[in-house]
Design a protein around this motif. Sequence first.
Motif, PDB file in Angstrom:
ATOM      1  N   VAL A  17       0.716  -1.240   0.137  1.00 38.06           N
ATOM      2  CA  VAL A  17      -0.303   0.081  -0.009  1.00 38.06           C
ATOM      3  C   VAL A  17       0.761   1.373  -0.033  1.00 38.06           C
ATOM      4  N   MET A  18       2.199   1.184   0.794  1.00 38.46           N
ATOM      5  CA  MET A  18       2.791   2.402   0.880  1.00 38.46           C
ATOM      6  C   MET A  18       3.440   2.655  -0.284  1.00 38.46           C
ATOM      7  N   ALA A  19       4.064   1.961  -0.983  1.00 38.37           N
ATOM      8  CA  ALA A  19       4.963   2.017  -2.202  1.00 38.37           C
ATOM      9  C   ALA A  19       4.236   1.555  -3.554  1.00 38.37           C
ATOM     10  N   ALA A  20       3.661   2.604  -4.321  1.00 34.85           N
ATOM     11  CA  ALA A  20       3.148   2.190  -5.555  1.00 34.85           C
ATOM     12  C   ALA A  20       3.931   1.591  -6.561  1.00 34.85           C
ATOM     13  N   ASP A  21       3.466   0.622  -7.286  1.00 34.58           N
ATOM     14  CA  ASP A  21       4.177   0.180  -8.397  1.00 34.58           C
ATOM     15  C   ASP A  21       4.151   0.876  -9.640  1.00 34.58           C
ATOM     16  N   GLY A  44      24.387   5.896 -27.780  1.00 36.49           N
ATOM     17  CA  GLY A  44      24.112   4.597 -27.812  1.00 36.49           C
ATOM     18  C   GLY A  44      22.854   4.375 -26.998  1.00 36.49           C
ATOM     19  N   ALA A  45      22.062   3.358 -27.361  1.00 33.36           N
ATOM     20  CA  ALA A  45      20.769   3.125 -26.409  1.00 33.36           C
ATOM     21  C   ALA A  45      20.625   1.623 -26.138  1.00 33.36           C
ATOM     22  N   PHE A  46      19.897   1.185 -25.329  1.00 31.36           N
ATOM     23  CA  PHE A  46      19.610  -0.237 -24.963  1.00 31.36           C
ATOM     24  C   PHE A  46      18.185  -0.437 -25.120  1.00 31.36           C
ATOM     25  N   LYS A  47      17.847  -1.262 -26.223  1.00 31.54           N
ATOM     26  CA  LYS A  47      16.277  -1.182 -26.679  1.00 31.54           C
ATOM     27  C   LYS A  47      15.463  -2.099 -25.760  1.00 31.54           C
ATOM     28  N   THR A  48      16.345  -2.971 -25.216  1.00 28.10           N
ATOM     29  CA  THR A  48      15.521  -3.908 -24.305  1.00 28.10           C
ATOM     30  C   THR A  48      15.938  -3.867 -23.019  1.00 28.10           C
ATOM     31  N   PHE A  49      15.033  -3.466 -21.823  1.00 28.54           N
ATOM     32  CA  PHE A  49      15.092  -3.632 -20.502  1.00 28.54           C
ATOM     33  C   PHE A  49      14.029  -3.894 -19.842  1.00 28.54           C
ATOM     34  N   SER A  50      14.131  -4.640 -18.760  1.00 25.65           N
ATOM     35  CA  SER A  50      12.837  -4.531 -17.773  1.00 25.65           C
ATOM     36  C   SER A  50      13.034  -3.726 -16.339  1.00 25.65           C
ATOM     37  N   SER A  51      12.113  -3.526 -15.796  1.00 28.58           N
ATOM     38  CA  SER A  51      12.052  -2.605 -14.550  1.00 28.58           C
ATOM     39  C   SER A  51      11.072  -3.281 -13.502  1.00 28.58           C
ATOM     40  N   GLU A  52      11.341  -3.017 -12.300  1.00 32.75           N
ATOM     41  CA  GLU A  52      10.492  -3.534 -11.387  1.00 32.75           C
ATOM     42  C   GLU A  52      10.963  -1.998 -10.460  1.00 32.75           C
ATOM     43  N   ILE A  53       9.858  -1.279 -10.330  1.00 33.52           N
ATOM     44  CA  ILE A  53       9.781  -0.005  -9.565  1.00 33.52           C
ATOM     45  C   ILE A  53       8.617   0.002  -8.512  1.00 33.52           C
ATOM     46  N   ARG A  54       9.095   0.299  -7.660  1.00 33.68           N
ATOM     47  CA  ARG A  54       8.143   0.694  -6.318  1.00 33.68           C
ATOM     48  C   ARG A  54       8.579   1.919  -5.784  1.00 33.68           C
ATOM     49  N   PHE A  55       7.808   3.093  -6.113  1.00 33.63           N
ATOM     50  CA  PHE A  55       8.104   4.341  -5.811  1.00 33.63           C
ATOM     51  C   PHE A  55       7.045   5.119  -5.191  1.00 33.63           C
ATOM     52  N   ASP A  56       7.200   5.798  -4.007  1.00 32.37           N
ATOM     53  CA  ASP A  56       6.146   6.711  -3.343  1.00 32.37           C
ATOM     54  C   ASP A  56       7.008   7.773  -2.836  1.00 32.37           C
ATOM     55  N   VAL A  57       6.814   8.947  -3.188  1.00 32.45           N
ATOM     56  CA  VAL A  57       7.707  10.038  -2.879  1.00 32.45           C
ATOM     57  C   VAL A  57       7.374  10.137  -1.163  1.00 32.45           C
ATOM     58  N   ASN A  58       6.076   9.773  -0.727  1.00 33.57           N
ATOM     59  CA  ASN A  58       5.979   9.808   0.715  1.00 33.57           C
ATOM     60  C   ASN A  58       6.336   8.605   1.573  1.00 33.57           C
ATOM     61  N   ASP A  59       7.047   7.750   0.699  1.00 31.17           N
ATOM     62  CA  ASP A  59       7.530   6.551   1.502  1.00 31.17           C
ATOM     63  C   ASP A  59       9.231   6.164   0.762  1.00 31.17           C
ATOM     64  N   LEU A  60       9.942   6.968   0.787  1.00 27.45           N
ATOM     65  CA  LEU A  60      11.301   6.648   0.014  1.00 27.45           C
ATOM     66  C   LEU A  60      11.891   5.315   0.392  1.00 27.45           C
ATOM     67  N   ALA A  61      11.732   5.146   1.822  1.00 25.71           N
ATOM     68  CA  ALA A  61      12.370   4.106   2.657  1.00 25.71           C
ATOM     69  C   ALA A  61      11.895   2.830   2.009  1.00 25.71           C
ATOM     70  N   GLY A  62      10.739   2.781   1.655  1.00 24.59           N
ATOM     71  CA  GLY A  62       9.931   1.718   0.761  1.00 24.59           C
ATOM     72  C   GLY A  62      10.116   1.630  -0.634  1.00 24.59           C
ATOM     73  N   SER A  63      10.634   2.680  -1.340  1.00 24.03           N
ATOM     74  CA  SER A  63      10.878   2.819  -2.486  1.00 24.03           C
ATOM     75  C   SER A  63      11.943   2.016  -2.982  1.00 24.03           C
ATOM     76  N   GLU A  64      11.866   1.353  -4.385  1.00 27.04           N
ATOM     77  CA  GLU A  64      12.982   0.529  -4.734  1.00 27.04           C
ATOM     78  C   GLU A  64      12.858   0.382  -6.329  1.00 27.04           C
ATOM     79  N   VAL A  65      14.085   0.600  -6.982  1.00 23.59           N
ATOM     80  CA  VAL A  65      14.060   0.456  -8.331  1.00 23.59           C
ATOM     81  C   VAL A  65      15.077  -0.700  -8.512  1.00 23.59           C
ATOM     82  N   LYS A  66      14.578  -1.485  -9.891  1.00 19.67           N
ATOM     83  CA  LYS A  66      15.489  -2.558 -10.389  1.00 19.67           C
ATOM     84  C   LYS A  66      15.336  -2.494 -11.845  1.00 19.67           C
ATOM     85  N   ILE A  67      16.296  -2.247 -12.282  1.00 23.83           N
ATOM     86  CA  ILE A  67      16.299  -2.325 -13.973  1.00 23.83           C
ATOM     87  C   ILE A  67      17.460  -3.380 -14.412  1.00 23.83           C
ATOM     88  N   THR A  68      16.861  -4.178 -15.307  1.00 22.29           N
ATOM     89  CA  THR A  68      17.534  -5.135 -15.750  1.00 22.29           C
ATOM     90  C   THR A  68      17.958  -5.071 -17.519  1.00 22.29           C
TER      91      THR A  68
END
Lengths: 183, 184
Positions: A17-21, A44-68
């Motif tokens: 609930v705290m960190a939005a996806d 140059g650019a990478f055309k393919t990447f995947s991401s898992e983003i949980r981010f909430d400006v009001n809950d930075l501690a619970g926010s997390e970004v992973k890019i592959t």
Amino acid sequence: MLRLFTFLTTLLMATQVMAADWSVRKEDSKLGFFATQAGAEFEGAFKTFSSEIRFDVNDLAGSEVKITIDIASVDTQSADRDSNITTQDWFYVSEYPNATFQTKTITKVGEGRYLAIADLTMRGVTKEVELPFTLTIDAGVAHAQGEVTVSRTAFGIGQGQWAANTVVGDDVRIFFDLKADAQ
Amino acid sequence: MSLRNTKTAFGRVAKFFHWSMVFGFIALYVIGFTMTDLPIGPEMFERIALHKSIGIGVLALAVVRLIWRFSNPNPALPDTMAPSERWGAHFSHIALYTVMMVMPLSGWAMSSAANYPVSVFGWFTLPNILAPSKAAVDFLKEFHGLLAWGILGLLALHVLAALKHHYINKDNVLTRMLPFYKGN
């Protein structure tokens, strides 16, 4: 046991609930780099990447970004260079197909400005990087932009004759311009 | 010898342009024909970068040289030359000025299309003049390579004509372009 389970479930739900996806809009987003060759910068650019983003400006501690990043999807507008980049001397894609970016902490440094401390892994080498980025959220669409300069040789990118920086510069500016929808 | 040309003699500036162009062309041909045989590696890229830098130098010199050419009197050709020879000289000079600009521009365009931007001796980077395109690279590579041979033919004609003036016509057309020649 049941109490522990309830506690864990509640904790899990609470974090959700705290960190939005966020889901990245591939067509409006760009993840790329500027490198120098013989003194001239190219993009140059990478055309393919995947991401898992949980981010909430009001809950930075619970926010997390992973890019592959799928390294083989590199596009520098030169087929010769793209195929060269994936070889053992450079990214060694057959051994290390992906690069990953995983945040450890995200802190606010100003209005709409943040700093992520993250682990960046390329060619099997992990280094901590500090990535400043800007973020605006408008009508459920987040727009994030940032850039970090890394030393390619610190990751072993460019082996042997390419380890010297005479032709290919050591500094590489990795940048992103992402748009994401709230889930 | 003055800086500017007169009706009968080339000035220092015109001679400087002529001979710096000669050295530029020699360097471009030597590097150009050897760099492509190297294996892909830093040395190859260094040679290509040097070739590009000198080529852009020739382009810049050609532009200034052409401006100088039009803002100076041009020493007259010998009266002994037939009209057809005058036209021949005139057209071959136009062709030389043209390739001095077209050749570097085609190289610059090729680098742009390949997204290998041109850095001039590491001093500054030129903007790309063409969008990246494999088809454009292939065409320009062919064009640049063929024009290299065409220019060699043109240069051979230029040198042979100068030698003919000197040894057969025995006029001063060759000697008046020599760096330290002071007579008319």
